[in-house]
Design an enzyme around this catalytic site. Sequence first.
Site, PDB file in Angstrom:
ATOM      1  N   ALA A  38      -0.183   7.792  -0.465  1.00 58.08           N
ATOM      2  CA  ALA A  38      -0.277   8.862  -1.469  1.00 58.08           C
ATOM      3  C   ALA A  38       0.807   8.756  -2.542  1.00 58.08           C
ATOM      4  O   ALA A  38       0.632   9.275  -3.652  1.00 58.08           O
ATOM      5  CB  ALA A  38      -0.216  10.227  -0.787  1.00 58.08           C
ATOM      6  N   ARG A  87     -13.330   8.570  -4.240  1.00 58.19           N
ATOM      7  CA  ARG A  87     -12.753   9.722  -3.538  1.00 58.19           C
ATOM      8  C   ARG A  87     -12.287  10.783  -4.549  1.00 58.19           C
ATOM      9  O   ARG A  87     -12.710  10.775  -5.698  1.00 58.19           O
ATOM     10  CB  ARG A  87     -11.635   9.213  -2.624  1.00 58.19           C
ATOM     11  CG  ARG A  87     -12.153   8.148  -1.625  1.00 58.19           C
ATOM     12  CD  ARG A  87     -11.081   7.662  -0.689  1.00 58.19           C
ATOM     13  NE  ARG A  87     -10.586   8.740   0.148  1.00 58.19           N
ATOM     14  CZ  ARG A  87      -9.433   8.677   0.826  1.00 58.19           C
ATOM     15  NH1 ARG A  87      -8.682   7.584   0.743  1.00 58.19           N
ATOM     16  NH2 ARG A  87      -9.049   9.686   1.574  1.00 58.19           N
ATOM     17  N   ASN A 108       0.867  -1.174   0.000  1.00 56.83           N
ATOM     18  CA  ASN A 108       0.000   0.000   0.000  1.00 56.83           C
ATOM     19  C   ASN A 108       0.907   1.229   0.000  1.00 56.83           C
ATOM     20  O   ASN A 108       1.437   1.611   1.039  1.00 56.83           O
ATOM     21  CB  ASN A 108      -0.914   0.009   1.234  1.00 56.83           C
ATOM     22  CG  ASN A 108      -1.891   1.166   1.214  1.00 56.83           C
ATOM     23  OD1 ASN A 108      -1.720   2.125   0.449  1.00 56.83           O
ATOM     24  ND2 ASN A 108      -2.910   1.107   2.052  1.00 56.83           N
ATOM     25  N   HIS A 143      -5.258  -0.858  -1.560  1.00 56.49           N
ATOM     26  CA  HIS A 143      -5.754   0.359  -0.924  1.00 56.49           C
ATOM     27  C   HIS A 143      -6.926  -0.008  -0.030  1.00 56.49           C
ATOM     28  O   HIS A 143      -7.834  -0.734  -0.455  1.00 56.49           O
ATOM     29  CB  HIS A 143      -6.181   1.397  -1.968  1.00 56.49           C
ATOM     30  CG  HIS A 143      -5.044   1.788  -2.839  1.00 56.49           C
ATOM     31  ND1 HIS A 143      -4.024   2.580  -2.398  1.00 56.49           N
ATOM     32  CD2 HIS A 143      -4.725   1.412  -4.109  1.00 56.49           C
ATOM     33  CE1 HIS A 143      -3.129   2.710  -3.358  1.00 56.49           C
ATOM     34  NE2 HIS A 143      -3.522   2.002  -4.407  1.00 56.49           N
TER      35      HIS A 143
HETATM   36  C1  DQA Z   1      -4.684   4.730   0.507  1.00 56.15           C
HETATM   37  C2  DQA Z   1      -5.340   5.687  -0.493  1.00 56.15           C
HETATM   38  C3  DQA Z   1      -4.409   6.835  -0.827  1.00 56.15           C
HETATM   39  O1  DQA Z   1      -5.039   7.723  -1.734  1.00 56.15           O
HETATM   40  C4  DQA Z   1      -4.044   7.613   0.417  1.00 56.15           C
HETATM   41  O2  DQA Z   1      -3.128   8.640   0.110  1.00 56.15           O
HETATM   42  C5  DQA Z   1      -3.536   6.738   1.502  1.00 56.15           C
HETATM   43  C6  DQA Z   1      -4.188   5.453   1.741  1.00 56.15           C
HETATM   44  C7  DQA Z   1      -5.649   3.620   0.965  1.00 56.15           C
HETATM   45  O3  DQA Z   1      -5.172   2.667   1.567  1.00 56.15           O
HETATM   46  O4  DQA Z   1      -6.868   3.716   0.757  1.00 56.15           O
HETATM   47  O5  DQA Z   1      -2.627   7.108   2.257  1.00 56.15           O
HETATM   48  O6  DQA Z   1      -3.587   4.103  -0.138  1.00 56.15           O
END
Ligand code: DQA
Length: 149
Positions: free
Chosen positions: A76, A106, A73, A99
């Site tokens: 960002a 979003r 993961n 994610h």
């Molecule tokens: C994320 C989604 C990303 O857009 C965000 O910046 C995160 C978490 C998620 O796990 O849903 O930090 O990767």
Amino acid sequence: MKFLILNGPNLNLLGSREPGVYGPESYEGLCRRVRDFAAAHGASADCFQSNREGALIDAIHAARGTYDAIVFNPGAFTHYSYALLDALKAVDVPCIEVHISNVHQREEFRHKSVTAPACVGQICGLGLYGYEAAMGYFLAREEPGGKTL
Ligand code: DQA
């Protein structure tokens, strides 16, 4: 099978960070959960989290010859890190991008992943279960006799 569970920026704050989006479980809870899931399937999982792009790149490089698969993961960094894309392309360790939230529901900037093209696939919107789903895929793929996936 040995998994590297890699998490990028701000994911150390799971549980307290926007719980309405990312849920109530802590980062430590996530690590326990993936380790238990791996153990229940005769595998192992090591967790690494960093808020720094370079440390994540180093972890991807170090995965060579150590891990069979990466579940990643990138937080960002997903949306703009060509350096992480290149790191994933530079190693022969297969990766699934996860994610927790459904990034497509979003903001527009979250709809694009620059890292996903270097991955086997991408899972989003399934909460922490997404990490287990990714591990489950790799485990099924490795099954002797081989499931066709
Ligand atoms: C994320 C989604 C990303 O857009 C965000 O910046 C995160 C978490 C998620 O796990 O849903 O930090 O990767």
